[in-house]
Design an enzyme around this catalytic site. Sequence first.
Site, PDB file in Angstrom:
ATOM      1  N   LYS A 141       0.879  -1.166   0.000  1.00 12.49           N
ATOM      2  CA  LYS A 141       0.000   0.000   0.000  1.00 12.49           C
ATOM      3  C   LYS A 141       0.920   1.220   0.000  1.00 12.49           C
ATOM      4  O   LYS A 141       1.167   1.844   1.042  1.00 12.49           O
ATOM      5  CB  LYS A 141      -0.917  -0.052   1.234  1.00 12.49           C
TER       6      LYS A 141
HETATM    7  N1  PPE Z   1      -7.533  -1.860  -3.410  1.00 14.30           N
HETATM    8  C1  PPE Z   1      -7.015  -0.612  -3.241  1.00 14.30           C
HETATM    9  C2  PPE Z   1      -6.258   0.004  -4.350  1.00 14.30           C
HETATM   10  C3  PPE Z   1      -7.220   0.047  -2.028  1.00 14.30           C
HETATM   11  O1  PPE Z   1      -6.702   1.264  -1.869  1.00 14.30           O
HETATM   12  C4  PPE Z   1      -7.972  -0.558  -1.004  1.00 14.30           C
HETATM   13  C5  PPE Z   1      -8.213   0.164   0.290  1.00 14.30           C
HETATM   14  C6  PPE Z   1      -8.492  -1.857  -1.228  1.00 14.30           C
HETATM   15  C7  PPE Z   1      -8.244  -2.470  -2.441  1.00 14.30           C
HETATM   16  C8  PPE Z   1      -9.257  -2.601  -0.171  1.00 14.30           C
HETATM   17  O2  PPE Z   1      -8.430  -3.016   0.882  1.00 14.30           O
HETATM   18  P1  PPE Z   1      -8.979  -3.186   2.369  1.00 14.30           P
HETATM   19  O3  PPE Z   1      -9.247  -1.835   2.898  1.00 14.30           O
HETATM   20  O4  PPE Z   1      -7.902  -3.892   3.089  1.00 14.30           O
HETATM   21  O5  PPE Z   1     -10.215  -4.010   2.268  1.00 14.30           O
HETATM   22  N2  PPE Z   1      -8.306   1.574   0.192  1.00 14.30           N
HETATM   23  C9  PPE Z   1      -8.141   2.412   1.356  1.00 14.30           C
HETATM   24  C10 PPE Z   1      -7.928   3.861   0.980  1.00 14.30           C
HETATM   25  C11 PPE Z   1      -9.115   4.723   0.811  1.00 14.30           C
HETATM   26  C12 PPE Z   1      -8.765   6.205   0.689  1.00 14.30           C
HETATM   27  O6  PPE Z   1      -9.427   6.890  -0.091  1.00 14.30           O
HETATM   28  O7  PPE Z   1      -7.869   6.680   1.375  1.00 14.30           O
HETATM   29  C13 PPE Z   1      -9.232   2.170   2.364  1.00 14.30           C
HETATM   30  O8  PPE Z   1     -10.307   1.668   2.034  1.00 14.30           O
HETATM   31  O9  PPE Z   1      -8.996   2.463   3.539  1.00 14.30           O
END
Ligand code: PPE
Length: 304
Positions: A158
Amino acid sequence: MEKSKYIWMDGKFVEWGKANVHILTHTLHYGLGVFEGIRCYTCADGRSAIFRLREHTDRLFDSALIAEMEIPFSRDEINGAIAGTMKKSGLKDGYLRPIVYLGHGSMGLFPKNNPVRVAIAAWSWGAYLGEEGLKKGIRVKVSSYTRHHVNSSMTKAKLVGNYVNSIFAKREVVTAGYDEAVLLDTDGFVAEGSGENIFMVKDGALKTTPLTSVLKGITRDSVMRIARDNALEVREERFTRDELYTADEAFFTGTAAEITPIREVDGRKIGQGRPGPVTKKIQSVFFDAVKGKVKNYEGWLWYL
Ligand code: PPE
């Protein structure tokens, strides 16, 4: 935005307004940094619980390893600091943002002595794609921007810099009147949303993108577990945009987005154009789980 009074910085609480960094902070210039997004919910019994804190901290350390940044705290210390930030925030529920970044030191693309710094903030964050979106589903569009190639950026991390691609995609489709973007991978298959993983449902079975070019979502993992516990088949398999058009149901998963139904893709109605039974079932179990109402998933909660 209701926010916490304090931000945790490198082991100390600093007042929100004084939580500043130097303008030559390396991450600000070149994007090498890693972060997490975590939600804390108010449970049915009135207590607050952080959802899958250990898994988020583990992913933060994995991201840091990929980025070759050594976090100067242990996992236990980071878990404690995140929980402590939430406690000190005065909020009952909200969103937590730990970030690991390179401070100022040398400039240029070979950071030698730059300190690895850590900060954790908390604020309240409602439905990421709107309350209405959560209930009725959102309209999405496939972006003209391709998701990162697995060898041009590290998609399992991330990484701060990875999100420029997400911002381009999101801006493009929001400007065109849609709610969220779907990005395709470099082979042309559906990858994920700008900040969410994606699922489609066909004939009662779920399909989601394999973890090749996408973030290993913790919500994605929770949904797969909930689906299987409810006797639903889940396959991690690539699918094309036209397969998505002809799905019975589709939804996004993410910490911020939670479980957001998709009711339209590129102008085509998905199923009946409203959240279907599988999506609704998973949404309802998920929201019960985060509020401590499902015994089976108690292990996911870190009570404050
Ligand atoms: N893909 C991406 C690219 C992504 O950024 C997230 C989370 C996910 C999948 C889902 O991952 P998880 O949260 O572990 O289920 N994105 C984060 C950032 C949001 C933001 O705008 O800042 C989040 O959901 O916290």
